[in-house]
Write an enzyme that holds these catalytic residues in place. Structure first.
Site, mmCIF file in Angstrom:
data_model
loop_
_atom_site.group_PDB
_atom_site.id
_atom_site.type_symbol
_atom_site.label_atom_id
_atom_site.label_comp_id
_atom_site.label_asym_id
_atom_site.label_seq_id
_atom_site.Cartn_x
_atom_site.Cartn_y
_atom_site.Cartn_z
ATOM 1 N N ASP A 284 76.042 64.449 41.171
ATOM 2 C CA ASP A 284 76.689 64.740 42.440
ATOM 3 C C ASP A 284 77.258 66.160 42.341
ATOM 4 O OD1 ASP A 284 78.768 62.742 44.669
ATOM 5 O OD2 ASP A 284 77.790 64.666 44.915
HETATM 6 C C1 GLC Z 1 78.993 65.436 48.023
HETATM 7 C C2 GLC Z 1 78.883 63.941 48.013
HETATM 8 C C3 GLC Z 1 77.467 63.456 47.952
HETATM 9 C C4 GLC Z 1 76.552 64.429 48.669
HETATM 10 C C5 GLC Z 1 76.556 65.708 47.853
HETATM 11 C C6 GLC Z 1 75.693 66.796 48.505
HETATM 12 O O1 GLC Z 1 80.111 65.846 47.301
HETATM 13 O O2 GLC Z 1 79.643 63.209 47.060
HETATM 14 O O3 GLC Z 1 77.438 62.141 48.531
HETATM 15 O O4 GLC Z 1 75.250 63.910 48.771
HETATM 16 O O5 GLC Z 1 77.866 66.217 47.643
HETATM 17 O O6 GLC Z 1 76.279 67.224 49.691
#
Ligand code: GLC
Length: 743
Positions: A284
């Site tokens: 993430d």
């Molecule tokens: C964010 C979220 C995740 C998302 C990623 C890309 O912090 O936790 O769910 O897909 O970053 O935006």
């Protein structure tokens, strides 16, 4: 003259034929061949994902440096790039690299790309798996036409604490409902198989247990037993995998002291080992780097090594892999075989998407124009939104609103909302082109009805100066609709709330309307369950519309006027007070259950509140009535390898056509590990005309009765079980005991 092949020419021809024949057609062979040509830096490049938010602005040094990285084959994927023009431009840069490996474009297409559907928790309230799959399908069609290969959805985290703002993105508190919805969303996004240009790769996220953040505070630690992990939090991920999810995304949280991004038990032992996952895991945003902040890695190179070894294949936005993984391999800290495995997984998806054959196949201007202008998408959004709206309460015939009223006053901070209808996690707001609730009431109220509007206050509602105008409007009206709740940015990521009540003094606006004898029909919008005891006690009718999407204003009006008979059911329990949190219908009996509300002394109870929620999991009313009768079993007992059928009659005994989501619950009263007093084991959405009835059946087999025992074995134990059928977890209409015979 007959052409005589010289021996040399023959050899050359055969050799060329051999070379032509050597072009592998099998993806695995193509991967092997490409991998064999890659330098270590090029391998690491495939595991590096950068965000392209900057590309939408001026060409800064950062943009130029990213372009150079892409041109040199040091970037495997970009996120936050969308649209045919930008994806084609960046893909062209990637094809200038030595091995011409195409980029993957990922984006958070959570509940729609251009057409916005209800936020996922709202859509889950429909319990309509076909509608949920259709919504994902449309989102994929619009996104794929705009150059997107990969969505970071569905979020399949079980959420039992409404303080956590990301319950908005999931399917609620129940693991079984979560498994069914996870599979439907993956099928919708990916279609029958990857590679279709109207499909995108799905991502099962956030692996794992992110929804159990202590105190409902986003990004907080998670601590839970292996039993709870396997029984409640993992099944939706396994369902997503079984439905073919191409990728997984790990999570920001620690699980029992280990960051999910560096958790070998989750990512290698369970996901890639026991479950045999062949796709790839993306971290993430920045979660590799955050392992240093957690105190799990001493520096970024250490974090990179720990993440890769633990099974986190691609690094989103930490620059950890790009800056230090090659050195870790050279130092012997990270086996190159693990890097190769990660690269294979990424390349496999690029081959499966057909990107090596045609890197631009998803970036098609004509298809983009067609997909983004298809009227069927908004029609579907309206239908699905209406099926997501929960009728929490309806007394004194308050709803549906009669046609031909003289004046309807639409009051409240969300009455004329447009951006809020879309909720959080959208790709690009289309608020200017949306119909607010007031607009929609005006469209549907009929020519003879005047519709007035007054906000009363803004969503924060600290200033009540606007109450006066609102009360004046209400005083002149024959019916009052009050629209209250959260703004779109009060739920979603990093939006935990320590108090989930109606914001500010919105509740006082309701009280003021009641005080002038104008009890309103209340429409609530939010990305989570809220607490609103006074409204729940004193309103005649309440609709919970979540954030219903592009066509949400019209969908709410469809339900208000009865054009659509509400059928949605709550996917999460609604607490009466913060003190009850976390709350779920899957309670345990305990040794001192409350059997009689008058006798709670030395019982598992609060001395100042009931144990029951304000509205239970599975609750949702209809404008018609449904009768359950005549429960029958094909047999009273079954062997472990056998099965039996439970059937009953469902009748629409009311005045309107409608749909009922019938729910099957199970109780295992005696087991080697105590079982919850109720577990959802099945549901069906049944549509009936007035007066119509139908036999509804559920098949009961060993798996229906099974659970993880103390050794974490999935097993069903001989003995009695109670089967319950009802309209909600607290509205059981029929019950029957069955026996599972000993093996
Ligand atoms: C964010 C979220 C995740 C998302 C990623 C890309 O912090 O936790 O769910 O897909 O970053 O935006």
């Amino acid at each position: 003259m007959r052409h005589v092949w010289s021996a040399a020419a023959l050899v050359l021809a055969l050799g060329a034929a051999q070379v032509v024949a050597a072009e592998p057609v099998d993806i695995e062979q193509r991967i092997d061949r490409l991998l064999g040509q890659m330098t270590l830096d090029e391998k690491v490049g495939q595991l590096n994902q950068l965000s392209g938010k900057e590309f939408t602005g001026p060409a800064t040094d950062k943009v130029r440096s990213m372009e150079t990285e892409i041109r040199n084959g040091r970037v495997g994927s970009m996120l936050n790039i969308k649209g045919v023009a930008d994806t084609r431009r960046l893909q062209a840069l990637a094809l200038q690299s030595r091995l011409k490996i195409p980029l993957l474009f990922g984006l958070d297409v959570i509940h729609g790309y251009q057409t916005v559907f209800p936020v996922p928790l709202g859509e889950s309230a429909s319990w309509d798996l076909e509608a949920i799959e259709e919504s994902a399908r449309i989102a994929a069609r619009e996104a794929a036409a705009s150059g997107i290969h990969w969505t970071f959805a569905p979020m399949v985290d079980v959420g039992r604490d409404p303080r956590w703002g990301r319950v908005m993105e999931g399917a609620g508190e129940d693991s079984y409902l979560g498994t069914r919805i996870a599979a439907a969303r993956v099928r919708g996004f990916q279609g029958r198989q990857l590679g279709g240009v109207e499909s995108v790769m799905a991502t099962a996220k956030h692996f794992a247990t992110y929804g159990a953040a202590i105190a409902g505070r986003d990004y907080n630690a998670v601590d839970m037993s292996d039993h709870l992990l396997h029984e409640t939090y993992l099944p939706p991920f396994k369902a997503a995998l079984d439905a073919g999810a191409a990728t997984f995304m790990n999570a920001f949280n620690t699980l029992n002291g280990i960051p999910a991004t560096g958790h070998e038990g989750l990512q290698r032992d369970i996901l890639k080992g026991a479950w045999g996952f062949k796709g790839f895991v993306v971290s993430d945003w920045g979660s590799v780097r955050e392992m240093v902040v957690h105190g799990y890695a001493k520096d970024l190179p250490d974090a990179a090594a720990k993440a890769l070894v633990a099974g986190s294949d691609m690094d989103m936005e930490s620059n950890a892999y790009a800056s230090s993984l090659a050195a870790q391999v050279k130092a012997g800290t990270v086996p190159v075989a693990l890097v190769d495995d990660a690269v294979r997984r990424v390349l496999r998806k690029k081959f499966e998407l057909g990107l090596f054959d045609d890197p631009y196949r998803f970036s098609d201007p004509a298809r983009e124009r067609a997909a983004l202008s298809d009227p069927r998408h908004r029609q579907a959004a309206r239908r699905i939104a209406a099926r997501s709206i929960v009728l929490l309460k309806n007394e004194k015939g308050a709803l549906p609103l009669r046609r031909g009223l003289g004046t309807i006053a639409v009051i409240g901070p969300l009455a004329d909302a447009r951006r809020d209808l879309e909720g959080g996690w959208i790709v690009k707001s289309d608020a200017a082109n949306l119909a607010s609730l007031v607009d929609a009431v005006r469209e549907q109220a009929g020519p003879g009805t005047r519709v007035s509007y007054a906000p009363g206050c803004d969503v924060a509602c600290r200033d009540t100066a606007g109450f006066k105008a609102a009360l004046e409007a209400a005083a002149k009206a024959d019916a009052v609709v009050l629209a209250v709740g959260e703004s779109w940015d009060m739920s979603g990521e990093a939006k935990s709330r320590a108090d989930i009540g109606l914001p500010g003094r919105q509740g006082e606006l309701f009280e003021a309307l009641r005080a002038i004898g104008k009890t309103p029909v209340v429409v609530m919008m939010a990305g989570r369950p809220m607490i609103f005891e006074n409204v729940a006690e004193q309103a005649d009718a309440i609709l919970y519309a979540w954030f219903p999407g592009s066509e949400g204003g019209r969908a709410i009006a469809d339900v208000l006027f009865g054009a659509v008979n509400p059928s949605a059911k709550l996917p999460m329990s609604f607490p009466r007070s913060m003190g009850q949190l976390p709350i779920s219908y899957q309670q345990y009996e305990t040794g001192r259950p409350v059997r009689d509300l008058k006798n709670i002394v030395y019982k598992s109870a609060y001395i100042d509140a009931p144990n029951t929620p304000r509205y239970a999991f599975g609750h949702g009313l209809s404008y018609t009535k449904f009768a359950y009768s005549d429960l029958r079993l094909s047999a009273a007992s079954m062997t472990p390898s056998g099965k039996l059928t439970l059937s009953f009659t469902l009748a629409n005994t009311g005045p309107m056509a409608g749909a009922e989501v019938v729910q099957l619950y199970l109780r295992d009263p005696v087991a080697s590990v105590v079982r919850p007093v109720k577990e959802l084991k099945g549901f069906q959405r049944i549509e009936l005309q007035p007066g119509q009835q139908r036999t509804v059946s559920f098949t009961i087999e060993r798996d229906t009765l099974a659970f993880f025992n103390r050794k974490l074995e999935w097993t069903a134990e001989a003995g009695q079980f109670e089967l319950m059928v009802g309209s909600a977890s607290d509205d059981i209409r029929l019950r029957q005991t069955i026996v599972l015979d000993a093996p």
